[in-house]
Each structure stands twice: as structure tokens, then as C-alpha cells.
Write a protein that holds these residues in place. Structure first.
Motif, mmCIF file in Angstrom:
data_model
loop_
_atom_site.group_PDB
_atom_site.id
_atom_site.type_symbol
_atom_site.label_atom_id
_atom_site.label_comp_id
_atom_site.label_asym_id
_atom_site.label_seq_id
_atom_site.Cartn_x
_atom_site.Cartn_y
_atom_site.Cartn_z
ATOM 1 N N GLY A 1 44.638 27.273 34.261
ATOM 2 C CA GLY A 1 44.864 26.651 33.002
ATOM 3 C C GLY A 1 44.822 27.569 31.720
ATOM 4 N N ASP A 2 43.650 28.449 31.750
ATOM 5 C CA ASP A 2 43.620 29.401 30.460
ATOM 6 C C ASP A 2 43.421 30.876 31.028
ATOM 7 N N MET A 3 43.521 31.611 29.869
ATOM 8 C CA MET A 3 43.494 32.984 30.314
ATOM 9 C C MET A 3 42.013 33.553 30.884
ATOM 10 N N PRO A 4 40.947 32.921 30.668
ATOM 11 C CA PRO A 4 39.777 33.396 31.290
ATOM 12 C C PRO A 4 39.738 33.098 32.665
ATOM 13 N N ALA A 5 40.314 31.836 33.129
ATOM 14 C CA ALA A 5 40.555 31.509 34.661
ATOM 15 C C ALA A 5 41.482 32.361 35.203
ATOM 16 N N PHE A 6 42.781 32.589 34.226
ATOM 17 C CA PHE A 6 43.785 33.373 34.976
ATOM 18 C C PHE A 6 43.150 34.731 35.426
ATOM 19 N N PHE A 7 42.307 35.398 34.517
ATOM 20 C CA PHE A 7 41.538 36.564 34.884
ATOM 21 C C PHE A 7 40.817 36.582 36.197
ATOM 22 N N ASN A 8 39.786 35.405 36.017
ATOM 23 C CA ASN A 8 39.101 35.414 37.266
ATOM 24 C C ASN A 8 39.728 35.197 38.558
ATOM 25 N N GLU A 9 40.791 34.538 38.502
ATOM 26 C CA GLU A 9 41.818 34.181 39.907
ATOM 27 C C GLU A 9 42.257 35.584 40.282
ATOM 28 N N GLY A 10 42.770 36.458 39.318
ATOM 29 C CA GLY A 10 43.181 37.633 39.625
ATOM 30 C C GLY A 10 42.181 38.560 40.342
ATOM 31 N N ALA A 11 41.097 38.769 39.850
ATOM 32 C CA ALA A 11 39.892 39.249 40.485
ATOM 33 C C ALA A 11 39.499 39.056 41.776
ATOM 34 N N ARG A 12 39.642 37.653 41.945
ATOM 35 C CA ARG A 12 39.027 37.031 43.197
ATOM 36 C C ARG A 12 40.389 37.145 44.226
ATOM 37 N N GLN A 13 41.506 37.047 43.817
ATOM 38 C CA GLN A 13 42.696 37.359 44.944
ATOM 39 C C GLN A 13 42.679 38.841 45.424
ATOM 40 N N VAL A 14 42.324 39.733 44.499
ATOM 41 C CA VAL A 14 42.323 41.246 44.944
ATOM 42 C C VAL A 14 41.107 41.460 45.834
ATOM 43 N N ARG A 15 40.177 41.044 45.535
ATOM 44 C CA ARG A 15 38.795 41.058 46.436
ATOM 45 C C ARG A 15 39.005 40.596 47.632
ATOM 46 N N ALA A 16 39.911 39.470 47.749
ATOM 47 C CA ALA A 16 39.909 38.850 49.198
ATOM 48 C C ALA A 16 40.937 39.766 50.054
ATOM 49 N N LEU A 17 41.836 40.322 49.169
ATOM 50 C CA LEU A 17 42.815 41.033 50.008
ATOM 51 C C LEU A 17 42.249 42.567 50.369
ATOM 52 N N THR A 18 41.347 43.121 49.583
ATOM 53 C CA THR A 18 40.928 44.641 49.812
ATOM 54 C C THR A 18 39.604 44.561 50.437
ATOM 55 N N GLY A 19 38.898 43.761 50.137
ATOM 56 C CA GLY A 19 37.439 43.652 50.913
ATOM 57 C C GLY A 19 36.274 44.315 50.104
ATOM 58 N N PHE B 1 47.071 51.914 53.434
ATOM 59 C CA PHE B 1 47.821 52.195 52.566
ATOM 60 C C PHE B 1 48.971 50.909 52.524
ATOM 61 N N GLU B 2 49.085 49.940 53.613
ATOM 62 C CA GLU B 2 49.928 48.684 53.367
ATOM 63 C C GLU B 2 49.308 47.832 52.345
ATOM 64 N N ARG B 3 47.919 47.813 52.908
ATOM 65 C CA ARG B 3 47.038 46.456 51.687
ATOM 66 C C ARG B 3 46.983 47.151 50.274
ATOM 67 N N ARG B 4 46.969 48.610 50.086
ATOM 68 C CA ARG B 4 46.869 48.995 48.784
ATOM 69 C C ARG B 4 48.312 48.631 48.167
ATOM 70 N N SER B 5 49.219 48.912 48.918
ATOM 71 C CA SER B 5 50.557 48.517 48.320
ATOM 72 C C SER B 5 50.815 47.334 47.931
ATOM 73 N N ALA C 1 48.358 45.062 47.067
ATOM 74 C CA ALA C 1 47.432 44.940 45.974
ATOM 75 C C ALA C 1 48.151 45.419 44.807
ATOM 76 N N GLU C 2 48.904 46.884 44.579
ATOM 77 C CA GLU C 2 49.696 47.138 43.503
ATOM 78 C C GLU C 2 51.000 46.212 43.220
ATOM 79 N N LEU C 3 51.613 45.645 44.164
ATOM 80 C CA LEU C 3 52.720 44.744 43.740
ATOM 81 C C LEU C 3 52.154 43.631 43.115
#
Length: 865
Positions: A148-166, A295-299, A301-303
Motif C-alpha cells: 500500500g505505501d512506500m515502507p511496505a513496498f520497501f519491506n516487500e522488496g527486501a523479503r523477496q530478494v532474501r527468499a530468492l537468494t537465501g 549466477f542464474e539466481r543472481r541474474s 535478483a538483478e532483473l
């Protein structure tokens, strides 16, 4: 700062020393893969020392061999096709799960160009069937959109990258305008504490690292304790190391390894967040043991980070567009309201309400033609005058903002102000008029990740800063600053500036038309003639008084000096009147002076400059300056010998100012500055700064005198006729009056006069009347600032100060109950403002008797006191 770097231990040290470290040319890679450098014809020129650990290579080695010797034709064909897809200098192509040889080993490969060389990097494939990368990113972005707002947006971004990269900890890190950063979101495993809300100083990320972040978006460090692998040979045929700016395996700076080790981090990854072409922030990942996502997961995450940045840009732009649309509506309302009722501009509270609804502020100050008005929380009058004076040094025609007023105008001792920020909107060029929005001080506590003011320690890698060993929270109280003005608010300020200028110009045109209808041409001509005659008389009288001869000077020499100076003014006056009292050419002035002094050798005065015109005031001032330069040169300088010459050059700068340079050469050697500075030297060094508001610099070099002058643009561009404020002058008694030598004994006198020569003459008269000190100012701005610095005992105000008048000064003196008189060169047709009609008025030129009479009336004492 490699291990070979040597720094001066006596120099001041901070983390900006890291800015000199060539982190893109360390000559090493991380050992998780290998690197090969290929020429344009696919010959191997360099390779990492560990390449044989990954590829089957015979005893002949790699360097100098064609790529076909160690890779299959199919692999080379695929790589060539990928290279053809590269677009742009910083492009990178990826190939996943590809066999380079017939042994079945598969690699994830990155390809890019470095100059004319092909950089190939490869890691063993660890993901044998990753799946649909596009679908993964699409799902991640879909979850982002639900925030809904920018703080929630930032938190979701951090959570998604951690789930992808571990990684153990993933943070969203946003940069401030000063380069420091703040952790605005975090996703971390339990038990490792939190960095959320902590600030990091700008020096934690060196300058060249920030540049690389905008070129290479992803950076991974898999194990801080891993031994880097060198690239062989270390340099190319030109002795330069391989540029690894875009390398995915690039080795790590020793200083950065130390930084991570002090944090207890074993591996890290950062992904750049680039918004509108600028580094907005980072997605920073930490792990407390070695970690190497594929390298594929990093790519992937970059996208995702690129999509994340695009969504940030879209959300911020939506907010900005809505804000600026509302501000434009307010601007239109302002224009419409004033069009129907122009008296609204005289109501500072109404204007403040309109402006602060567009740009949040706590108060508004208006400065127009030396008059000022306030609404809300604003500085004191004197401080406001100092601020306006400082603003005049900023770029003309552009809004200026700061959240730290003390950096623009240092506070005076013992004076406290709750004003910390300002946004100045200029609404004219000459004179500089402003509407200034003020913001109050916000005292806040900033949480730093460790003390940013760190002492120097000398370690194995040269000077470094400590401690960054605990990164414990360190609080700092920030004072003297306001809420900063945003880029969007600055754009709104420019919109308001255009609106206010339109209003001012419209009112100015209407006022001009009314004046023309109300005043006949004959009255204007008579008043102007009377003014000019009185000023010329004052000027000549001042020249005579200031040119008084030294001991031993004959009356003939004295007359000769006076005659030369008066004739210089006469030559300038003739040129001005030939041009109908308008701007006159600089070159004509110089040629006239050369003809007067160098009748048979005029070619010894070399002239070089464009066809430039000066207005009458500047023309007369420069005539006196040039006259003194030529006179001195003929007497003592290069023009005193047959081989000498003087070069005069002038040019117009980009901002419209005129640069005027006098340079002597091939004359007698100059021994240095004159031991005694007479009135001629005073004219050269002070006329342009005092009369015109410019600068003057004189250098007495051995090879010849050099003088540089800068005349402000307002004197170079032709200006329309400006009639001064007309005042009524009561008849003065014509009976001779003896002056009182102790009339001003012990008093501090403020003299406001815009002509240097007239001011010098008046100063002498006031000293003879017993004044203890005379403080001379040439403008309303300088005078008001001087009043606030030290209250005078009595003041003399020239009514007409060129492009403005002294009424604002009179208003302030009246508020402080300081006695003062007006002075003028206008005739009896002139009229004082209603609230100052009863003030005493002294006519120019000043005389000892007239000043004594007026000051006696003002102070209510007898002239024999």
C-alpha cells in the motif's frame, strides 16, 4: 589503496582516501570461477591462474593460443552470437548451463567488451533445472504491487530478494542528497539483531565504487577469506592491467574486506537501485558465513531490482505529478487574484497563505526595492537584510534553497534564531528582489551504525579509519537544520517565480503608464537637469577637495592635476551627451584619453575588445579610473619611456559582467606598491567597487602594473529611464553660518551615499564637525545591515541611490528612534513620502555651513555647541 599504496602520514586522513584506490584494476578475481581475455580475433591474451582447474588444458598453456584450441566450435559459435547482442558500453550477456569442452562440464558464462578485448567469465553451473526465471520475476513484482505505501513496498522488496537468494540479512538502503545512507527496510533471520533505521556516512562507499554501482548493477562477494586469483599476465602489451569494471568475478578491495570483517560478515551481495539514471540506493545482502548463490539466481535478483527501481520511479513520479499539478493550480489562483485586486500584494499574510499552501513553510519575507514585509516565523530585520545581501551572491534568476542558513550567513555572536532553512525566489534581476520562504529548526536524533567521526589508525593497507569493529548504534543530535526542500518543491518555486515576475512586470507597466500620464515631460526634464547639475557640482567640488596638494607642491601642479581630472570627466560627458545621455562605447573613452595624453604616440596604448557600451554612471566612473591609470603610467610607468606600452583588454563574461584589464609592459621595473597612496590611487582601487558594485584588483609586478576591474552587468546593458523619488525641499536661509567644530563630538554617524567622491567629501566635512566615526554605505541593503550591527547616533541619507531609494533605511531608523536628515541633488519639485515630509533635507553639493545648520536643527543644539 592496494598494499603498494603509500600515503603521507602527516596528511589529514578520512575514508575519502579510498577514492584513490583503483578497485576496477586490482588484477585478481574471486576463485569461484575463471576469467579469459580474448582479442578481437579470438586469441587468448590473459587468463586467470586457476583456469586449468576448470578447463582441460595441455602443457602448452593458454596465453597466445586461439580460443578454438581449448573450446569447441559449437561453444565459440554460441558465444559469438551472444556478443552480437551487446548494446551499449556497459552491456553484459549471459549464457547458462553451457559446455565449453567435450568433457560435459557445464558453466554459467558472462560476456562483455572492455575496449577491443572480449572478457569471458565462467562459473560451474550449480542450478541444473532452475525453471522459469521470467515467471519468478513476474510473481515477485506482482507481490510488490500489493504494497500500500512506500515502507511496505520497501519491506516487500527486501523479503523477496532474501527468499530468492537465501542471505541471512537483506536491506534496502537509500542514499540522501549528501551521499550518506539509511536502511529503510530489512528482512533478516532471527537472533542477528536489526540495522533498520541506521544511517551510514557517505565515506563508507568510496566515490569510484558509487560510479561502478551505476555501471555494473550486481556485485557479489562469496567468501571474504577466499584467496584471490591473479590474472596472468598482469598487464597488456601497453603495460595496463585488465579493466574489470563490469566483471562479475572481480576481486575485492582489501579495505572493503576489512570493513566486512569488522561487521562479522562472511559474504555479501549488493544490487544497485538506479532511478532516473541516478543511484537511488542499494539492495544490500549479508551472510555470516560463505555463500554463493548461482549466477542464474543472481541474474534473476538483478532483473527484479531493475523492476523494483522502475516501480519506485513510477510511485515517486505519481506523487510528484499530483503535487506539482496542485501547485500550478495555486499559481494560477495567485495570478487571477492579483489581476482582479492588485492591493493583495501589499498584504504579506495573504501572500504567505498562498505560497505556503504550495510549498510548506513557517514564514515568508518579501524584499522589493529595499522595502520589506514579514508574515509568520521570520528572522529579525537586520538578519533578513544580511540574508538578502548573501543571496545576491547566488546565481541570478534562479531559486535558491538551503536547510542550513548558517552556511549562507554565519550567525552573529549572542544572536539565536529558530530559522534554519530558506527558499529564496528572485522576482527581478536589477535590483535583486526576493520572496523568501523560511522553515524553522528541527532538532532530531540520527542513529548511526557506529561513530561516523572516527580516529585514524595505520594498518597493513595504509591509513584506515576505526572503529568499524562493533557497528553498535551511535546517536548524534542534529541542530541548526530544517526539513530540506525537495527537488519537486524547487520546481514549484520556479513556477511561482515565473508567476510573480509576470505580476510584477504587469504592475510595473501599469504604474509606468500612470506616471507618464500624471507628469509632464517638462517637469521631468527640469528635475533631471537640476539633479545632474547639482551632482556634477558636488563631484567637481569633491575632486578639488580630495586633490589637495602635498607639502611642497606648487599651485601650478595642483591646477594641472585638477584640470586633468575635470577634463577626463568632460570628455566622458561629451560622449554621453552625444548619445542622448545613453550608453556610450568603452573604446571611445580610451581613444579620447590616448588623444589627450599621447598626441604623437597614440599607438602605444593598445586596445583590444568588443564593441561594448556602458551606461552614463559607469562611463563617468571608468573615465576617472582610466585617466588616473594613464596619468600614472605617463609619469612613472611604461608610458614614461619611449619603448613602453600599455595594453587594454575588455570582454563580456557569460553572466553579462564586463571584465576590463589594464596591463603595462616594457617600461621601468616596478619596485612595488606606492609608499604613499594619494587620491588617484583611491580612485583606481575603490571607484568601481564603491560606485558600481564591482571589483578592482591592482598588482604591482616588476614587469609592469596590472589592474583588473569587473563592472556588473546592470551597467553594461542599457536600462530604461528611471525617475528618482521626488521630494520637496524647503528654502534654506542664505545668511552665512559658522560651523560648530564639536557639533558631532563623540557621535557615530551613518552616511548613505552612492557616489564615492561625494561620500569622501562628506566624510571629511563630518569629521570636521567633530564626528567620532563615519560609517559609509552605498546601498539600502548594506545600510540596514550596518544599522543592525551597530546602531548609529545620527544619519545622513541620500534620497536617490541609483536604482532604488533610501526610504527603507529611513523607516528602520525611525523605528529605532535614530535622528537623521535626507540629502538630495534634486530640485524643489521633488517630494518626500508622506510619513517623512517633516524631516530636514540638505541640498547637494554638501557644504560645511549647510551640514552644520541642518544637523543643529536635527539635534536641537546651538551651532556653537
Amino acid at each position: 589503496m592496494t598494499t603498494e599504496t603509500v600515503l603521507d602520514r602527516t596528511a589529514e586522513v578520512d575514508l575519502t582516501n579510498c577514492d584513490r584506490e583503483p578497485i576496477h584494476q586490482l588484477g585478481e578475481i574471486q576463485p569461484i570461477g575463471f576469467l579469459i581475455v580474448l582479442t578481437a580475433d579470438w586469441m587468448i591474451s590473459n587468463a586467470s591462474a586457476n583456469t586449468p582447474d576448470f578447463l582441460d588444458v595441455d602443457e602448452r598453456g593458454l596465453i597466445g593460443r586461439p580460443a578454438t584450441d581449448i573450446m569447441t566450435k559449437e561453444a565459440i559459435h554460441t558465444l559469438r552470437n551472444r556478443l552480437a547482442l551487446l548494446r551499449g558500453a556497459d552491456a553484459l550477456e549471459r549464457v547458462f548451463r553451457m559446455a565449453l569442452q567435450d568433457n560435459g562440464k557445464c558453466f554459467d558464462i558472462a560476456l562483455h567488451m572492455s575496449g577491443s578485448r572480449i572478457i569471458l567469465e565462467a562459473e560451474p553451473s550449480s542450478e541444473h533445472d532452475y525453471g522459469d526465471a521470467t515467471g519468478t520475476v513476474r510473481g515477485m513484482v506482482s507481490r510488490l504491487e500489493q504494497a500500500g505505501d512506500m515502507p511496505a513496498f520497501f519491506n516487500e522488496g527486501a523479503r523477496q530478494v532474501r527468499a530468492l537468494t537465501g542471505f541471512d540479512r537483506v536491506m534496502v538502503y537509500r542514499f540522501s542528497a549528501d551521499g550518506s545512507g539509511e536502511v529503510v527496510a530489512e528482512s533478516a533471520k532471527g537472533g542477528i539483531g536489526s540495522f533498520l533505521g541506521l544511517h551510514y556516512p557517505a565515506t563508507d562507499i568510496p566515490k569510484q565504487a558509487r560510479e561502478l554501482y551505476t555501471r555494473s548493477l550486481l556485485r557479489v562477494i562469496t567468501d571474504i577469506n577466499a584467496e584471490p586469483v591473479p590474472i596472468l599476465p598482469a598487464t597488456d602489451e601497453y603495460g595496463k592491467p585488465v579493466d574489470l569494471s563490469l566483471s562479475v568475478l572481480r576481486s575485492v578491495s582489501r579495505i572493503h574486506i576489512e570493513y566486512l570483517r569488522n561487521m562479522g560478515v562472511g559474504a555479501s551481495m549488493s544490487i544497485s537501485i538506479v532511478v532516473e539514471g541516478k543511484l537511488w540506493g542499494l539492495i544490500a545482502c549479508h551472510h555470516y558465513s560463505p555463500r554463493c548463490p548461482s549466477f542464474e539466481r543472481r541474474s534473476v535478483a538483478e532483473l527484479f531490482a531493475q523492476m523494483f527501481a522502475m516501480r519506485i520511479e513510477a510511485r515517486e513520479r505519481k506523487l510528484i505529478v499530483e503535487y506539482e499539478r496542485r501547485a500550478r493550480d495555486i499559481s494560477d489562483q495567485l495570478l487571477g487574484a492579483v489581476a482582479s485586486d492588485e492591493t493583495l500584494l501589499n498584504d504579506p499574510d495573504w501572500l504567505s497563505q498562498i505560497l505556503t499552501s504550495a510549498i510548506p513553510a513557517d514564514g515568508v519575507g518579501v524584499w522589493i526595492n529595499g522595502n520589506y514585509a514579514f508574515s509568520g516565523l521570520t528572522p529579525e530585520t537586520g538578519e533578513f537584510a544580511r540574508i538578502i545581501q548573501a543571496l545576491n551572491t547566488t546565481a541570478a534568476g534562479r531559486a535558491y534553497a538551503t536547510d542550513h542558513v548558517a552556511s549562507l550567513v554565519p550567525p552573529r555572536e549572542g544572536k539565536e534564531s529558530h530559522i534554519a532553512g530558506l527558499l529564496a525566489i528572485p522576482i527581478s534581476r536589477t535590483p535583486r528582489d526576493y520572496v523568501v520562504l523560511f522553515r524553522q529548526e528541527i532538532i532530531r536524533s540520527v542513529r548511526w551504525a557506529g561513530d561516523p567521526h572516527k580516529p585514524v589508525e595505520y594498518g597493513p593497507n595504509g591509513p584506515r579509519l576505526t572503529p568499524r569493529q562493533s557497528f553498535e548504534e551511535w546517536k548524534e543530535t542534529v541542530v541548526g537544520r530544517s526539513q530540506p526542500f525537495t527537488d519537486s518543491e524547487m520546481r514549484v518555486a520556479e513556477t511561482l517565480r515565473a508567476t510573480l515576475i509576470e505580476v510584477v512586470l504587469r504592475l510595473s507597466d501599469e504604474a509606468s503608464a500612470e506616471r507618464k500620464e500624471a507628469t509632464s515631460r517638462q517637469e521631468l526634464l527640469i528635475a533631471e537637469l537640476n539633479h545632474r547639475v547639482r551632482n556634477i557640482l558636488s563631484l567637481i567640488r569633491g575632486l578639488i577637495r580630495q586633490s589637495k596638494p602635498a607639502d611642497g607642491t606648487s599651485i601650478e601642479d595642483f591646477v594641472k592635476v585638477i584640470d586633468g581630472r575635470v577634463h577626463a570627466l568632460a570628455r566622458a560627458h561629451n560622449q554621453i551627451t552625444d548619445d542622448h545621455w545613453g550608453p556610450a562605447p568603452v573604446k571611445n573613452l580610451l581613444e579620447a584619453e590616448a588623444a589627450a595624453f599621447l598626441t604623437t604616440q597614440k599607438d602605444r596604448l593598445l586596445l583590444d575588445g568588443p564593441n561594448v557600451l556602458l551606461n552614463p554612471q559607469a562611463y563617468s566612473t571608468l573615465a576617472l579610473v582610466v585617466h588616473e591609470l594613464v596619468t600614472n603610467s605617463v609619469k612613472y610607468g611604461s608610458l614614461s619611456v619611449e619603448t613602453g606600452e600599455a595594453l587594454v583588454e575588455w570582454s563580456v563574461r557569460d553572466n553579462g559582467d564586463l571584465h576590463f584589464c589594464w596591463r603595462e609592459r616594457s617600461g621601468p621595473e616596478v619596485a612595488g606598491p606606492p609608499q604613499r597612496k594619494g587620491f588617484g590611487t583611491t580612485i583606481i582601487e575603490h571607484s568601481v567597487p564603491y560606485d558600481l558594485g564591482g571589483t578592482a584588483k591592482v598588482a604591482y609586478a616588476k614587469e609592469g602594473v596590472r589592474a583588473d576591474f569587473v563592472i556588473p552587468a546592470k551597467h553594461v546593458v542599457q536600462a530604461g529611464d528611471i525617475a528618482g523619488t521626488r521630494i520637496y525641499l524647503p528654502d534654506a536661509p542664505h545668511t552665512p553660518v559658522e560651523h560648530a567644530s564639536r557639533l558631532l563630538h563623540g557621535k557615530n554617524v551613518l552616511l548613505v551615499e552612492d557616489s564615492l567622491i561625494i561620500a569622501l567629501d562628506a566624510e571629511d566635512l563630518l569629521i570636521r564637525l567633530g564626528a567620532d566615526r563615519v560609517n559609509t554605505e552605498a546601498s539600502a541593503l548594506g545600510a540596514i545591515a550596518a544599522i543592525e550591527t551597530e546602531k548609529p547616533d545620527v544619519a545622513i541619507l541620500d534620497i536617490n541611490l541609483g536604482d532604488h531609494d533610501s526610504v527603507p533605511i529611513a523607516n528602520r531608523l525611525a523605528e529605532l528612534e535614530v535622528p537623521f536628515i535626507f540629502a538630495t541633488g534634486y530640485g524643489e519639485q521633488s517630494q518626500l513620502p508622506d510619513h517623512h515630509k517633516r524631516r530636514p533635507v540638505a541640498q547637494k553639493p554638501y557644504t560645511l555651513a549647510s551640514l552644520s545648520r541642518r544637523l543643529s536643527e536635527l539635534l536641537g543644539v546651538g551651532e556653537e555647541a
